[in-house]
Design a protein around this motif. Sequence first.
Motif, PDB file in Angstrom:
ATOM      1  N   TYR A  73      21.282  11.618 -66.055  1.00 33.41           N
ATOM      2  CA  TYR A  73      19.980  11.477 -66.279  1.00 33.41           C
ATOM      3  C   TYR A  73      19.650  11.843 -67.751  1.00 33.41           C
ATOM      4  O   TYR A  73      18.629  12.066 -68.145  1.00 33.41           O
ATOM      5  CB  TYR A  73      18.817  12.158 -65.414  1.00 33.41           C
ATOM      6  N   GLY A 109      13.421  11.852 -54.263  1.00 41.93           N
ATOM      7  CA  GLY A 109      14.544  11.351 -55.048  1.00 41.93           C
ATOM      8  C   GLY A 109      14.055  10.139 -55.885  1.00 41.93           C
ATOM      9  O   GLY A 109      14.847   9.087 -55.916  1.00 41.93           O
ATOM     10  N   ASP A 131      12.613  15.219 -57.439  1.00 37.13           N
ATOM     11  CA  ASP A 131      13.887  14.890 -57.466  1.00 37.13           C
ATOM     12  C   ASP A 131      14.520  16.146 -57.680  1.00 37.13           C
ATOM     13  O   ASP A 131      13.686  17.163 -58.167  1.00 37.13           O
ATOM     14  CB  ASP A 131      14.043  14.057 -58.517  1.00 37.13           C
ATOM     15  N   LYS A 173      13.801   5.470 -51.749  1.00 37.70           N
ATOM     16  CA  LYS A 173      14.653   4.421 -52.034  1.00 37.70           C
ATOM     17  C   LYS A 173      16.110   4.652 -52.691  1.00 37.70           C
ATOM     18  O   LYS A 173      16.126   5.292 -53.652  1.00 37.70           O
ATOM     19  CB  LYS A 173      13.864   3.380 -53.160  1.00 37.70           C
TER      20      LYS A 173
HETATM   21  C1  LIG Z   1      20.361   6.493 -55.723  1.00 36.01           C
HETATM   22  S1  LIG Z   1      19.157   7.467 -56.700  1.00 36.01           S
HETATM   23  C2  LIG Z   1      17.749   6.525 -56.378  1.00 36.01           C
HETATM   24  C3  LIG Z   1      16.747   6.850 -57.465  1.00 36.01           C
HETATM   25  C4  LIG Z   1      15.444   6.029 -57.276  1.00 36.01           C
HETATM   26  N1  LIG Z   1      15.006   6.454 -55.941  1.00 36.01           N
HETATM   27  C5  LIG Z   1      15.453   4.497 -57.393  1.00 36.01           C
HETATM   28  O1  LIG Z   1      15.137   3.903 -56.440  1.00 36.01           O
HETATM   29  O2  LIG Z   1      15.940   3.919 -58.391  1.00 36.01           O
HETATM   30  C6  LIG Z   1      19.149   8.828 -55.938  1.00 36.01           C
HETATM   31  C7  LIG Z   1      18.329   9.721 -56.401  1.00 36.01           C
HETATM   32  O3  LIG Z   1      18.069  10.914 -55.554  1.00 36.01           O
HETATM   33  C8  LIG Z   1      17.965  12.313 -56.137  1.00 36.01           C
HETATM   34  N2  LIG Z   1      18.616  13.263 -55.015  1.00 36.01           N
HETATM   35  C9  LIG Z   1      19.676  13.106 -54.392  1.00 36.01           C
HETATM   36  N3  LIG Z   1      19.870  14.306 -53.645  1.00 36.01           N
HETATM   37  C10 LIG Z   1      18.861  14.753 -53.577  1.00 36.01           C
HETATM   38  C11 LIG Z   1      18.405  15.989 -52.995  1.00 36.01           C
HETATM   39  N4  LIG Z   1      19.009  16.518 -52.209  1.00 36.01           N
HETATM   40  N5  LIG Z   1      16.957  16.120 -53.251  1.00 36.01           N
HETATM   41  C12 LIG Z   1      16.326  15.556 -54.207  1.00 36.01           C
HETATM   42  N6  LIG Z   1      16.548  14.468 -54.840  1.00 36.01           N
HETATM   43  C13 LIG Z   1      18.102  13.979 -54.372  1.00 36.01           C
HETATM   44  C14 LIG Z   1      19.046  11.804 -57.119  1.00 36.01           C
HETATM   45  O4  LIG Z   1      18.903  12.809 -58.023  1.00 36.01           O
HETATM   46  C15 LIG Z   1      18.624  10.459 -57.881  1.00 36.01           C
HETATM   47  O5  LIG Z   1      17.593  10.544 -58.584  1.00 36.01           O
END
Ligand SMILES: C[S@@+](CC[C@H](N)C(=O)[O-])C[C@H]1O[C@@H](n2cnc3c(N)ncnc32)[C@H](O)[C@@H]1O
Length: 298
Positions: A73, A109, A131, A173
Amino acid sequence: MTEVPRVRGEHLQERAEPQDPPPSSYLGDWAPKLRPGCGAAQSMASPGTSVSSPELPEQNFQYREVQYWDQRYKDATDSGPYEWFGDYASFRALLEPELCPEDRILVLGCGNSALSYELFLGGFPNVTSVDYSPVVVAAMQVRYAHVPSLRWETMDVRALDFPGDSFDVVLEKGTLDALLAGERDPWNVSSEGVHTVDQVLTEVSRVLVPGGRFISMTSAGPHFRSRHYAQSHYGWSLRHTTYGSGFHFHFYVMQKGRELNVTQLALGAQLLSTPSPPASPCFLQDSDNEDFLGAIHL
Ligand SMILES: C[S@@+](CC[C@H](N)C(=O)[O-])C[C@H]1O[C@@H](n2cnc3c(N)ncnc32)[C@H](O)[C@@H]1O
């Protein structure tokens, strides 16, 4: 980029467009890596915005690590949104009937997605997005500074820093998919994977008001995901449908205060049961001493 053996199962998948055929865009320890250039952000990118292909991890388990996401990012402030598992238009018809304009909505997230902003545009202004990547949270704060009702916080979804009963709707998502990335066998999720998902779902259930909804959008079909959601201690019901044309994504709705049915409870019980050991192998080293009868299980 090296390819690794493909097996069927739950996987973290990056897609440019929901209509794309799936095979080249499957990501997983068991799947070929996405070719560079196939994962460009999609139509939600605003005109004139520079959009580059995201950096892919060397190993799929890196999707679980905040360091990977921070690095990915680093240019988010200057780039357009990137949508996992479809953009707002692709699931709007399913999502909006589940929401009320006054709902307090939590997005888990949020990443670089436009989902929270699209909710605002759709008439659902009270949105908090979290996030664990401080890099993307800072970028979203800048991108949507003109919309004060959108709040952005750096937070780990496994330990939410909100009081109980504080949201009407929780959305995710692709976030649980990221937490499960690197699982070797989607049919037998490791105890660590089960525990991680349970941590998140326990938190979701805690922050939801009675009657609140948890909505999960994912590439994981019911045979892999439903048993995680079908646990009675979360105190919710479970519904499933799909969205997307061509390749389908999965849309789950859990409603707190309602009950799972008997079939779902049985499915949920499978998650906690010890996997049955494999059948005894039939060794055929020495044909004179083969014990064929011993290999027959009556
Ligand atoms: C596959 S991406 C999905 C991003 C967004 N929700 C979308 O639909 O495009 C997963 C996201 O979850 C966040 N993430 C993963 N593990 C996490 C955690 N334990 N706590 C908070 N955010 C998390 C990552 O930083 C990333 O932005």
